[in-house]
Enzyme design. Structure first.
Site, mmCIF file in Angstrom:
data_model
loop_
_atom_site.group_PDB
_atom_site.id
_atom_site.type_symbol
_atom_site.label_atom_id
_atom_site.label_comp_id
_atom_site.label_asym_id
_atom_site.label_seq_id
_atom_site.Cartn_x
_atom_site.Cartn_y
_atom_site.Cartn_z
ATOM 1 N N CYS A 137 -16.379 -8.527 5.721
ATOM 2 C CA CYS A 137 -15.769 -7.248 5.643
ATOM 3 C C CYS A 137 -14.681 -7.368 4.699
ATOM 4 O O CYS A 137 -13.502 -8.052 5.402
ATOM 5 C CB CYS A 137 -15.406 -6.627 6.961
ATOM 6 N N CYS A 192 0.639 4.680 6.943
ATOM 7 C CA CYS A 192 -0.024 4.362 8.437
ATOM 8 C C CYS A 192 1.114 3.826 9.071
ATOM 9 O O CYS A 192 1.402 2.468 8.927
ATOM 10 C CB CYS A 192 -1.146 3.919 8.267
ATOM 11 N N CYS A 208 0.699 -1.384 0.172
ATOM 12 C CA CYS A 208 0.006 0.131 -0.166
ATOM 13 C C CYS A 208 1.091 1.305 -0.071
ATOM 14 O O CYS A 208 1.796 1.333 0.660
ATOM 15 C CB CYS A 208 -0.943 -0.053 1.210
ATOM 16 N N CYS A 221 -19.135 2.775 8.510
ATOM 17 C CA CYS A 221 -18.359 2.166 9.845
ATOM 18 C C CYS A 221 -17.191 2.885 10.058
ATOM 19 O O CYS A 221 -16.318 2.871 8.895
ATOM 20 C CB CYS A 221 -18.068 0.530 9.117
ATOM 21 N N CYS A 229 0.388 0.324 10.027
ATOM 22 C CA CYS A 229 0.042 -0.751 9.274
ATOM 23 C C CYS A 229 0.914 -1.762 8.736
ATOM 24 O O CYS A 229 2.040 -1.350 8.024
ATOM 25 C CB CYS A 229 -0.689 -0.424 8.243
ATOM 26 N N ARG A 253 -17.710 -2.255 17.936
ATOM 27 C CA ARG A 253 -17.103 -3.481 17.603
ATOM 28 C C ARG A 253 -15.754 -3.691 18.253
ATOM 29 O O ARG A 253 -14.732 -2.652 18.335
ATOM 30 C CB ARG A 253 -16.737 -3.471 16.108
ATOM 31 N N CYS A 273 -19.276 -5.656 3.731
ATOM 32 C CA CYS A 273 -18.550 -4.409 4.001
ATOM 33 C C CYS A 273 -17.450 -4.485 3.227
ATOM 34 O O CYS A 273 -16.743 -5.369 3.173
ATOM 35 C CB CYS A 273 -18.330 -4.269 5.613
HETATM 36 N N1 SAM Z 1 -6.734 0.843 3.156
HETATM 37 C C1 SAM Z 1 -7.869 0.890 3.801
HETATM 38 C C2 SAM Z 1 -7.990 2.127 4.448
HETATM 39 O O1 SAM Z 1 -6.915 2.366 5.363
HETATM 40 O O2 SAM Z 1 -8.810 2.756 4.862
HETATM 41 C C3 SAM Z 1 -8.611 -0.251 4.158
HETATM 42 C C4 SAM Z 1 -7.503 -1.293 5.152
HETATM 43 S S1 SAM Z 1 -6.891 -0.712 6.630
HETATM 44 C C5 SAM Z 1 -5.935 -2.030 6.936
HETATM 45 C C6 SAM Z 1 -8.391 -0.873 7.744
HETATM 46 C C7 SAM Z 1 -7.933 -0.155 9.019
HETATM 47 O O3 SAM Z 1 -7.447 -1.339 9.796
HETATM 48 C C8 SAM Z 1 -7.278 0.887 9.524
HETATM 49 O O4 SAM Z 1 -8.054 2.247 9.498
HETATM 50 C C9 SAM Z 1 -6.878 0.648 10.907
HETATM 51 O O5 SAM Z 1 -7.930 1.237 11.777
HETATM 52 C C10 SAM Z 1 -6.924 -0.777 11.276
HETATM 53 N N2 SAM Z 1 -5.371 -1.580 11.458
HETATM 54 C C11 SAM Z 1 -4.501 -1.452 10.348
HETATM 55 N N3 SAM Z 1 -3.379 -2.046 11.076
HETATM 56 C C12 SAM Z 1 -3.539 -2.228 12.248
HETATM 57 C C13 SAM Z 1 -2.994 -2.667 13.473
HETATM 58 N N4 SAM Z 1 -1.718 -3.135 13.413
HETATM 59 N N5 SAM Z 1 -3.612 -2.725 14.715
HETATM 60 C C14 SAM Z 1 -4.879 -2.289 14.785
HETATM 61 N N6 SAM Z 1 -5.568 -1.708 13.730
HETATM 62 C C15 SAM Z 1 -4.969 -1.723 12.605
HETATM 63 C C1 DTB Z 2 -11.110 -2.266 11.411
HETATM 64 O O1 DTB Z 2 -11.401 -1.320 12.215
HETATM 65 N N1 DTB Z 2 -10.302 -3.151 11.910
HETATM 66 C C2 DTB Z 2 -10.099 -4.134 10.938
HETATM 67 C C3 DTB Z 2 -11.287 -3.859 9.783
HETATM 68 N N2 DTB Z 2 -11.636 -2.628 10.138
HETATM 69 C C4 DTB Z 2 -10.681 -3.467 8.154
HETATM 70 C C5 DTB Z 2 -8.712 -4.512 10.225
HETATM 71 C C6 DTB Z 2 -7.828 -4.711 11.595
HETATM 72 C C7 DTB Z 2 -6.465 -4.938 10.993
HETATM 73 C C8 DTB Z 2 -5.430 -5.363 12.012
HETATM 74 C C9 DTB Z 2 -4.032 -5.747 11.180
HETATM 75 C C10 DTB Z 2 -3.970 -6.838 10.450
HETATM 76 O O2 DTB Z 2 -4.314 -7.759 10.741
HETATM 77 O O3 DTB Z 2 -3.328 -6.600 9.474
HETATM 78 FE FE1 SF4 Z 3 -2.801 1.223 3.493
HETATM 79 FE FE2 SF4 Z 3 -2.735 0.158 5.631
HETATM 80 FE FE3 SF4 Z 3 -2.858 2.659 5.646
HETATM 81 FE FE4 SF4 Z 3 -5.040 1.015 4.856
HETATM 82 S S1 SF4 Z 3 -4.160 1.049 7.057
HETATM 83 S S2 SF4 Z 3 -4.248 2.964 3.956
HETATM 84 S S3 SF4 Z 3 -3.788 -0.587 4.202
HETATM 85 S S4 SF4 Z 3 -1.169 1.447 4.957
#
Ligand code: SAM
Ligand code: DTB
Ligand code: SF4
Length: 310
Positions: free
Chosen positions: A92, A52, A48, A184, A55, A256, A124
């Protein structure tokens, strides 16, 4: 409209009063013995362009996750069927994109939404930033909800993400809302934010007009290779305060208990359910990290709780 100071007053009241108020509001609007199971499906993994800091799927960090391009509709159908069999009523689907391009991949996501809806499940998706037309196309396919987290307070946002702005997130949420899709949106705690930022996040969510129908509260899963890998663990009672405050501010929304349950005791999860959380992710995996799905049936049985039926 509720002020940030009023949110602070709710959040910081004596813990037992907060818990009691939240549980009372929860019971007035929801059956406290029922919980929704949702299954995540990572339909496009890794690389990506966004940065973030939490992530594992950001191309800016080396986390060693499995990377792949967009899954097939057939693969998603199979995942949905398995999830439904295991008691989930919502799928989702997450894609590691900054946002969709108007290409064949997006057409395929639209098809995935139709497919999941045709199985009688809620669908979702979370695809990053959307424009109006994209939101409209997802709505036409019958999308139940669009996940787009605000993640933290407006002030702390730039400490966590520099490749987009808090306001960009608000704009996408407005497009989703205008297209008639439910919203959401939630956030993450444990990223080194102050309590004030947690309050700011909850205030931002609760003052969306209308507030999100679904509010995921994630506890940071610290992943090796990400900048937040060594984040200090947050006091678990702060998590309970967040859940309880979300429940009080958004009485009819689904709250959630999302990522991070691997590091939570069963007692802590039970306290979050008491405070108003009424959904969890099912299964052994979130998007890229583990989830305690295999012990949830036993946990729910112990608590006398049941998954919501389709
Ligand atoms: N790329 C899209 C976005 O950011 O909107 C969708 C996927 S992203 C992985 C969805 C959500 O996962 C993020 O907004 C964040 O709140 C959550 N997330 C990602 N990595 C995480 C982590 N290590 N621990 C907890 N929540 C996480
Ligand atoms: C949300 O708030 N949590 C979910 C879903 N929306 C998409 C994602 C959690 C991701 C946790 C880190 C991972 O497994 O990569
Ligand atoms: Fe990309 Fe992860 Fe950020 Fe979603 S949370 S925009 S997958 S870097």
């Amino acid at each position: 409209m509720i002020t940030r100071y009023q949110v602070q007053e709710i959040y910081e009241q004596p813990f037992m009063n907060l818990l009691y108020e939240a549980a009372t509001i929860h019971r007035a609007h929801h059956d406290p013995t029922k919980i929704q199971l949702c299954q995540l499906e990572n339909i496009k993994s890794g690389r990506c362009p966004e940065d973030c800091k939490y992530c594992p799927q950001s191309a800016h960090y080396d986390t060693g996750i499995e990377e792949y391009g967009l899954e097939t509709v057939q693969a998603v159908r199979e995942a949905a069927l398995a999830a439904r069999e295991a008691g989930a009523t919502r799928l989702c689907m997450g894609a590691a994109w900054r946002g969709p391009k108007n290409d064949r991949d997006f057409d395929r996501v639209v098809e995935m939404v139709r497919e999941v809806r045709s199985l009688g499940m809620e669908a979702c998706v979370t695809l990053g930033l959307l424009n109006e037309q994209q939101a409209q196309r997802l709505a036409e396919a019958g999308l139940t909800a669009y996940n787009h987290n605000l993640d933290t307070s407006p002030e702390f946002y730039s400490e966590i993400i520099t490749t987009r702005k808090f306001e960009d997130r608000l704009a996408t949420i407005a497009h989703v809302r205008n297209a008639g899709i439910t919203v959401c949106s939630g956030g993450i705690i444990g990223m080194g934010e102050a309590r004030e930022d947690r309050i700011g996040l909850l205030h931002s969510l609760a003052t969306l007009d209308p507030p999100p129908e679904s509010v995921p509260i994630n506890l940071l899963v610290p992943v090796e290779g990400t900048p937040l890998e060594h984040s200090a663990p947050v006091d678990p009672l702060e998590l309970v305060r967040c859940v309880a405050t979300a429940r009080i501010l958004m009485p009819t929304s689904r709250v959630r208990l999302s990522a991070g349950r691997m590091s939570m005791s069963q007692e802590l999860q039970a306290m979050c359910f008491f405070a108003g959380a009424n959904s969890i992710f099912s299964g052994a995996k979130l998007l890229t990290t583990p989830n305690p799905g295999s012990t949830d049936a036993a946990l729910l049985a112990t608590l006398g709780m049941e998954p919501e039926a389709l």
